[in-house]
Design a protein around this motif. Sequence first.
Motif, PDB file in Angstrom:
ATOM      1  N   VAL A 155      -5.131 -13.275   0.312  1.00  0.00           N
ATOM      2  CA  VAL A 155      -5.500 -12.038   0.719  1.00  0.00           C
ATOM      3  C   VAL A 155      -4.333 -11.432   1.358  1.00  0.00           C
ATOM      4  CG1 VAL A 155      -6.802 -10.513   2.340  1.00  0.00           C
ATOM      5  CG2 VAL A 155      -8.068 -12.540   1.115  1.00  0.00           C
ATOM      6  N   THR A 156      -3.998 -10.324   0.484  1.00  0.00           N
ATOM      7  CA  THR A 156      -2.827  -9.412   1.154  1.00  0.00           C
ATOM      8  C   THR A 156      -3.199  -8.257   2.037  1.00  0.00           C
ATOM      9  OG1 THR A 156      -3.242  -8.468  -0.777  1.00  0.00           O
ATOM     10  CG2 THR A 156      -1.383 -10.135  -0.827  1.00  0.00           C
ATOM     11  N   HIS A 157      -4.267  -7.648   1.643  1.00  0.00           N
ATOM     12  CA  HIS A 157      -4.642  -6.401   2.400  1.00  0.00           C
ATOM     13  C   HIS A 157      -6.287  -6.112   2.239  1.00  0.00           C
ATOM     14  CE1 HIS A 157      -4.196  -3.542  -0.793  1.00  0.00           C
ATOM     15  NE2 HIS A 157      -3.513  -4.141  -1.228  1.00  0.00           N
ATOM     16  N   VAL A 158      -6.724  -5.607   3.413  1.00  0.00           N
ATOM     17  CA  VAL A 158      -7.987  -5.154   3.307  1.00  0.00           C
ATOM     18  C   VAL A 158      -8.176  -3.582   3.958  1.00  0.00           C
ATOM     19  CG1 VAL A 158      -8.479  -6.050   5.629  1.00  0.00           C
ATOM     20  CG2 VAL A 158     -10.549  -5.804   3.981  1.00  0.00           C
ATOM     21  N   ARG A 159      -9.299  -2.951   3.139  1.00  0.00           N
ATOM     22  CA  ARG A 159      -9.497  -1.659   3.747  1.00  0.00           C
ATOM     23  C   ARG A 159     -11.087  -1.537   4.292  1.00  0.00           C
ATOM     24  NH1 ARG A 159      -7.241   3.685   3.786  1.00  0.00           N
ATOM     25  NH2 ARG A 159      -5.583   2.802   2.160  1.00  0.00           N
ATOM     26  N   ILE A 160     -11.340  -1.312   5.177  1.00  0.00           N
ATOM     27  CA  ILE A 160     -12.606  -0.977   5.699  1.00  0.00           C
ATOM     28  C   ILE A 160     -13.085   0.335   6.221  1.00  0.00           C
ATOM     29  CG2 ILE A 160     -14.642  -1.965   7.513  1.00  0.00           C
ATOM     30  CD1 ILE A 160     -12.926  -4.661   7.701  1.00  0.00           C
ATOM     31  N   ARG A 161     -14.234   0.791   5.424  1.00  0.00           N
ATOM     32  CA  ARG A 161     -14.530   2.271   5.854  1.00  0.00           C
ATOM     33  C   ARG A 161     -16.039   2.310   6.262  1.00  0.00           C
ATOM     34  NH1 ARG A 161     -15.545   1.320   0.837  1.00  0.00           N
ATOM     35  NH2 ARG A 161     -17.506   2.179  -0.146  1.00  0.00           N
ATOM     36  N   LEU A 260      -8.705  -0.095   8.924  1.00  0.00           N
ATOM     37  CA  LEU A 260     -10.184   0.168   9.488  1.00  0.00           C
ATOM     38  C   LEU A 260     -10.163   1.553   9.863  1.00  0.00           C
ATOM     39  CD1 LEU A 260     -12.124  -2.140  11.822  1.00  0.00           C
ATOM     40  CD2 LEU A 260     -12.524   0.484  11.616  1.00  0.00           C
ATOM     41  N   GLU A 261     -11.200   2.405   9.103  1.00  0.00           N
ATOM     42  CA  GLU A 261     -11.449   3.763   9.461  1.00  0.00           C
ATOM     43  C   GLU A 261     -12.998   4.148   9.390  1.00  0.00           C
ATOM     44  OE1 GLU A 261      -9.687   8.152   7.684  1.00  0.00           O
ATOM     45  OE2 GLU A 261      -9.924   6.415   6.399  1.00  0.00           O
ATOM     46  N   ALA A 262     -13.211   4.836  10.629  1.00  0.00           N
ATOM     47  CA  ALA A 262     -14.688   5.177  10.993  1.00  0.00           C
ATOM     48  C   ALA A 262     -14.647   6.681  11.484  1.00  0.00           C
ATOM     49  CB  ALA A 262     -14.944   4.301  11.988  1.00  0.00           C
TER      50      ALA A 262
END
Length: 386
Positions: A155-161, A260-262
């Motif tokens: 795993v290199t990167h993750v985006r969570i919204r 991580l964006e919310a």
Amino acid sequence: MVDTLGVAVVGFGWMGRVHTQAYARLPHHYPDLPLRPELVTVAEEVPGRAEEAAARFGFATATRDWREVAADPRIKAVSVTAPNFLHREIGVAMAEAGKHLWIEKPVGLTAADARAVADAAARAGVHSAVGFNYRNAPAVEAARDLVAAGEIGTVTHVRIRLFSDYAAHPQGALTWRYERDRGGSGVLGDLASHGADLARFLLGDIAALTADTAVFVPERARPTGATAGHTLATGEVGPVENEDYVNCLLRFASGARGVLEACRVSVGEQNNYGFEVHGTRGAVFWDFRRMGELRVSRGTAYQDQPVATVHVGPGDGEFGAFQPGAANAMGYDDLKVVEAYRFLRSIAEDTPYGATLDDAVRSAAVLDAMVRSADSGSWVDVTPEG
């Protein structure tokens, strides 16, 4: 042989109803569970609400005082679905009274609050469950297994919204949710707590982060009476004291990076929750609004590698307890039934299943780090101590 387990629900807004319905549905989906919940008491301080809930859902008794629940020997397990600022007091009291504890996130206002409840539960030897419901989606569990098996490489990167419009209306009532002393850290506790848990569930511990927050609706009208959910109001205007929005860069202990964006005031967004996990040989994508699907890319092409849609089925997570074949839809309330099942299974087998108070403490430590980073404008380390 099936034994009954006396349960109570403390706080009967929308989430209290969801917990109650989850208890009632357990025998339908998990007939072999050796414990069957018995609805003993509902506690809610708003006049008349507990009595209404008891009549509608079949609780034996109703009260306005949650302390009666702690003192009642008939009750062995308690759902705490009261506002955030009450989580620590109620959670500690229930644990000290020997009640197993199913408590909603974020478990108080800070990591110290979550840790106080976790420590009380540990001292009392009671089991716990925490409302990180999105990790219970069979597709999320399948994604975690896929990542752990190396199907997308390293795993290199993750985006969570987590984008929602529940607070987007400028006339939304100034409830406890928008006050620092009672609601805590705004969208961080409401939504980013889920994001922090998903990040850890998928990729492991977060080592450091930097965060930026904002308030986009700075004033709201105070409600003139009791509220439930996200209602409108036209009363006296007061300030919004906590965050509408957070954007956070993450560094994982594994070396992976993340975003991580919310936001709770995203006009045009209704429960737009999900993640994108990228690796050296592929990627996996999940959208809560298409809960039973994963989009997966894997192989050795690297460039122009296709993405396939995969429908989870009875072999994934708890899917088989609800539907007989892939592509049959599950819903939000089903995730809470899974949560209730894992809570009661923990009690029956004296072994923790699902998200526990330890997970709540770790999520809260991430939220505390976000607050410190937003205040300082710098990267901060994430520690279990918050």
